[in-house]
Design a protein around this motif. Structure first.
Motif, PDB file in Angstrom:
ATOM      1  N   PRO A 185      -4.935  -3.841  15.428  1.00  0.00           N
ATOM      2  CA  PRO A 185      -5.720  -4.092  16.640  1.00  0.00           C
ATOM      3  C   PRO A 185      -5.745  -5.591  16.979  1.00  0.00           C
ATOM      4  O   PRO A 185      -5.880  -6.434  16.084  1.00  0.00           O
ATOM      5  CB  PRO A 185      -7.125  -3.594  16.270  1.00  0.00           C
ATOM      6  N   ASP A 197      -8.244  -7.969  15.535  1.00  0.00           N
ATOM      7  CA  ASP A 197      -8.160  -8.376  14.120  1.00  0.00           C
ATOM      8  C   ASP A 197      -7.323  -9.650  13.939  1.00  0.00           C
ATOM      9  O   ASP A 197      -7.374 -10.297  12.891  1.00  0.00           O
ATOM     10  CB  ASP A 197      -7.490  -7.266  13.277  1.00  0.00           C
ATOM     11  N   GLY A 236       0.805  -1.223   0.000  1.00  0.00           N
ATOM     12  CA  GLY A 236       0.000   0.000   0.000  1.00  0.00           C
ATOM     13  C   GLY A 236       0.832   1.264   0.000  1.00  0.00           C
ATOM     14  O   GLY A 236       2.018   1.256  -0.327  1.00  0.00           O
ATOM     15  N   ASP A 290       1.420   3.269   2.606  1.00  0.00           N
ATOM     16  CA  ASP A 290       1.985   3.592   3.913  1.00  0.00           C
ATOM     17  C   ASP A 290       3.488   3.865   3.818  1.00  0.00           C
ATOM     18  O   ASP A 290       4.222   3.119   3.193  1.00  0.00           O
ATOM     19  CB  ASP A 290       1.716   2.409   4.854  1.00  0.00           C
ATOM     20  N   SER A 304      -1.013   1.691   8.401  1.00  0.00           N
ATOM     21  CA  SER A 304      -2.036   2.641   7.953  1.00  0.00           C
ATOM     22  C   SER A 304      -3.431   2.037   7.977  1.00  0.00           C
ATOM     23  O   SER A 304      -4.365   2.603   7.419  1.00  0.00           O
ATOM     24  CB  SER A 304      -1.691   3.176   6.553  1.00  0.00           C
ATOM     25  N   GLY A 305      -3.575   0.886   8.630  1.00  0.00           N
ATOM     26  CA  GLY A 305      -4.920   0.329   8.805  1.00  0.00           C
ATOM     27  C   GLY A 305      -5.428  -0.480   7.627  1.00  0.00           C
ATOM     28  O   GLY A 305      -6.624  -0.718   7.508  1.00  0.00           O
ATOM     29  N   VAL A 306      -4.518  -0.901   6.738  1.00  0.00           N
ATOM     30  CA  VAL A 306      -4.964  -1.631   5.550  1.00  0.00           C
ATOM     31  C   VAL A 306      -4.654  -3.136   5.638  1.00  0.00           C
ATOM     32  O   VAL A 306      -4.845  -3.861   4.676  1.00  0.00           O
ATOM     33  CB  VAL A 306      -4.334  -1.059   4.256  1.00  0.00           C
ATOM     34  N   ILE A 363       0.634  -1.443  13.175  1.00  0.00           N
ATOM     35  CA  ILE A 363      -0.462  -1.008  14.050  1.00  0.00           C
ATOM     36  C   ILE A 363      -1.671  -1.851  13.685  1.00  0.00           C
ATOM     37  O   ILE A 363      -2.400  -1.546  12.732  1.00  0.00           O
ATOM     38  CB  ILE A 363      -0.765   0.496  13.865  1.00  0.00           C
ATOM     39  N   TYR A 374      -7.113  -5.862   4.486  1.00  0.00           N
ATOM     40  CA  TYR A 374      -7.248  -6.007   3.038  1.00  0.00           C
ATOM     41  C   TYR A 374      -6.005  -6.679   2.437  1.00  0.00           C
ATOM     42  O   TYR A 374      -6.093  -7.660   1.695  1.00  0.00           O
ATOM     43  CB  TYR A 374      -7.489  -4.643   2.386  1.00  0.00           C
ATOM     44  N   PHE A 375      -4.821  -6.123   2.796  1.00  0.00           N
ATOM     45  CA  PHE A 375      -3.605  -6.552   2.094  1.00  0.00           C
ATOM     46  C   PHE A 375      -3.064  -7.913   2.533  1.00  0.00           C
ATOM     47  O   PHE A 375      -2.621  -8.701   1.700  1.00  0.00           O
ATOM     48  CB  PHE A 375      -2.497  -5.512   2.271  1.00  0.00           C
TER      49      PHE A 375
END
Lengths: 133, 559
Positions: free
Chosen positions: A97, A100, A14, A16, A66-68, A95, A71-72
């Protein structure tokens, strides 16, 4: 007989740009005797899997802040399987959570290392879990 | 500051103390292993006037609001007005972010700071393949002027100052902002704020680059030049050490490499023919604040002194405002722990105190949950309140530069200043900042510091609460802020409509004109404004330049 070196692709999927961890771990992995290929930033899952194929990698380490990750990370596992590289150990960090992590593991990411993980833990996990070809 | 006679006495006294009083204590119990600042500067047991014997008060400290500004850029600092409390915020759609801004302004925040999502920062539209998964994640999804209108809906742009974190695509976003200000009826001489516009640190460490160094610097200078003539109170760049520190640098390296970047920008503006006193007063800076309070205070004071000297001696500035290092601070994101996250409130409070004692102009305090996710509203409120408590209750604001004259702080200030000047010399000798970046020198220095720090944590030599010491089992934190993947689909659909609705001929004409102007030496800003008004998106404008300038592909330096 000398042991074959573990080959690891360290990748930033991504857009990031946070690459402190990825670069630091690249150095740590090399010091731990692994052969390291760092992809640099802005990698698509296709690019990462292509690198794993070209380099004949044993491990893919994914870093995302970056919170992806949701998906990735699974996408990389899926594409690896499609290329018959299901044996490649996929680990991730950044980063992410805690809630997840179970889903990511179910989807084939072997382990997720969050902020504050000691580098010994990461190296230890890879050495213990890498599959011989 | 002390007579020779006094210094001799103190030196003799300290020697005796060390050999008798201290030695007795050390013989009974050894000292701890780590005796350095957080950045690794060796620290002695005790500081006395002897360690700062060369400190000349008038020339090295002076008075606040006067050269060399060691004690602050304003004469009475926070006795007049507090710093601007400016929380960096943005997530999801322009509409959601607008609601967060209006909430923050309602809570007493005094300035806005826009976080754009990564596609905007990297110059891609939300429906570009590289934007997959990223839309609205770490900032607001802004593709076109329509999004910018929604972002600032009911926020008067001649009353509130705005900071925008965008660099390689800065010209495009500023063009949209200025156009929306005009639509609101705000005159540009009343529009204040800051745009980051610092492309060099993107290449060094932050990663949101688009074009190679030379053309991207041209855009940076175009923006500076345009604002100098048309938006006189706009801070045209925020030369950033924040991300350098986040990537692992020491405190001194943060200042050194930021100032090296500052020199490169000043040289580029001078080469454009802009007189130093026309651009330098609008250069601003952006630094980090870690938890080692006294090291941070010394760092800020050293930074002001170094920059003032450089502007005066090297760039021959005459206007005092050219010599003033004005800066925003953000507390250290990388210092936050995912473990026992409430502890981060304490870290941020100490970092806030360090910032204020160092004499900042504005501040963003991080939220305690940011090692886990984007901050929730409750956590953002605590972060803002932390600033307000330091401002109103701590006593740190009642006099200017209260730590001046501390033997230790003055020693550290001198030490950091010397280290910074040493780096600048080295970089000059290499041929300047761009060469040092090209050779990977700056990147490798930062990475090496990050490595040494990690080793000290892994070995337990340095304690990190909750990470390698005082560890405890804890339940995972829930109620995290999440950005729905739906934002991406919705934004893609909206973009499709936007492109269908705009006047195709006017849009095409504006982009063609931009292409022509970009191939010349003319300033692109007026044409970018025309293009965004004609409905051109961030990705479309940036694509024009990708075509002309090419794209930057960094070499990776692993050290």
């Amino acid at each position: 007989m000398a042991e074959k070196k573990i080959k690891i692709i360290v990748a930033k999927p991504g857009l990031d740009g946070h690459d402190r961890g990825a670069k630091l771990l690249s150095r740590i992995f090399a010091e731990a005797g692994m052969e390291v290929v760092y992809t640099g930033l802005r990698q698509t899952p296709e690019m990462i899997v292509e690198a794993a194929l070209q380099e004949d990698a044993d491990v893919v380490g994914l870093s995302s802040l970056s919170g992806v990750h949701n998906y990735f990370f699974p996408k990389v596992v899926e594409l690896l399987k499609a290329k018959k590289l299901g044996n490649v150990l996929v680990v991730g960090g950044g980063i992410i959570p805690l809630e997840d992590i179970p889903t990511l593991k179910k989807l084939g990411i072997a382990e997720i290392f969050g902020p504050g993980t000691s580098t010994d833990t990461i190296v230890g996990f890879i050495k213990a879990n890498v599959k011989s070809k | 500051m002390f007579s020779e006679k006094d210094l001799e006495k103190i030196k003799a006294g300290k020697k005796k103390w060390s050999e008798v009083t201290l030695a007795k204590t050390l013989s009974k119990a050894p000292e701890k292993k780590v005796k350095t600042t957080w950045s690794g500067i060796p620290v002695e047991t005790l500081y006395t006037p002897a360690e700062i014997a060369g400190l000349d008060y008038e020339s090295k400290l002076g008075y606040p609001g006067e050269y060399p500004y060691t004690r602050g850029v304003q004469p009475n600092m926070f006795r007049g007005r507090f710093w601007t409390m400016r929380q960096y915020a943005g997530f999801g759609s322009a509409k959601e972010t607008n609601a967060r801004y209006r909430y923050l302004l309602g809570q007493g925040q005094t300035g806005l700071s826009v976080a754009f999502h990564l596609p905007t920062q990297a110059g891609y539209d939300s429906d570009h393949p590289l934007s997959m998964g990223e839309v609205g994640k770490v900032g607001a999804a802004i593709d076109h002027i329509g999004d910018m209108r929604i972002l600032f809906d009911q926020i008067p742009l001649d009353k509130v100052t705005t900071s925008m974190t965008v660099n390689a695509a800065a010209t495009v976003l500023l063009a949209m902002y200025l156009s929306v200000a005009s639509e609101q009826g705000a005159s540009w001489d009343k529009v204040g704020g800051t745009i980051q516009n610092d492309v060099l640190k993107e290449i060094i460490c932050r990663g949101q680059y688009i074009y190679p160094p030379k053309p991207t610097m041209r855009l940076t200078v175009d923006l500076i030049e345009f604002c100098q003539k048309n938006v006189p109170t706009w801070n045209t760049i925020s030369i950033s050490g924040y991300h350098i520190r986040e990537s692992g640098s020491t405190a001194a390296q943060e200042i050194a490499f930021t100032i090296a970047d500052g020199i490169a920008y000043a040289e580029a503006c001078a080469a454009r023919g802009i007189p130093v006193d026309s651009f330098a007063p609008r250069l601003s800076f952006f630094f980090n604040a870690f938890t080692d309070v006294l090291e941070e205070v010394a760092k800020f004071r050293a930074a002001r002194r170094v920059w003032a000297k450089i502007m005066k001696d090297r760039f021959k500035a005459k206007d005092p405002r050219s010599m003033m290092l004005r800066y925003h601070v953000q507390t250290g994101g990388v210092t936050l722990t995912a473990q026992q996250p409430l502890n981060n409130i304490v870290r941020v409070a100490l970092q806030t105190l360090a910032t204020v004692l160092g004499g900042n102009q504005s501040l963003h305090t991080n939220s305690y949950d940011e090692a886990l996710c984007l901050p929730t509203q409750g956590a953002v409120t605590v972060a803002l309140r932390t600033q307000q408590i330091v401002a109103e209750e701590s006593g740190a604001c009642v006099t200017v530069d209260p730590l001046a004259g501390s033997y230790y702080v003055e020693y550290l200030t001198d030490k950091i200043e010397a280290e910074v000047e040493d780096y600048i010399k080295k970089i000059d000798a290499m041929g300047g900042t761009l060469t040092a970046i090209e050779q990977g020198y700056i990147q490798k220095e930062i990475q090496n510091s990050a490595y040494l720090f990690q080793k000290s944590i892994d070995s337990g030599e340095r304690a990190y609460v909750g990470v390698n010491k005082y560890i405890m089992e804890e339940p995972p934190v829930t109620d995290l802020l999440r950005v729905d993947m739906k934002v991406g689909e919705e934004k893609a659909a909206e973009l499709k409509q936007w492109r269908a609705k705009r006047d195709k001929a006017a849009w095409q004409k504006a982009l063609d004109k931009l292409r022509e102007v970009s191939k010349t030496d003319a300033n692109v800003m007026p044409t970018v404004i025309e293009a965004v008004k004609a409905g051109a998106t961030v990705g479309e404008v940036c694509d024009v330049w990708r075509e002309i300038f090419g794209q930057y592909r960094p070499k990776e330096f692993i050290s």
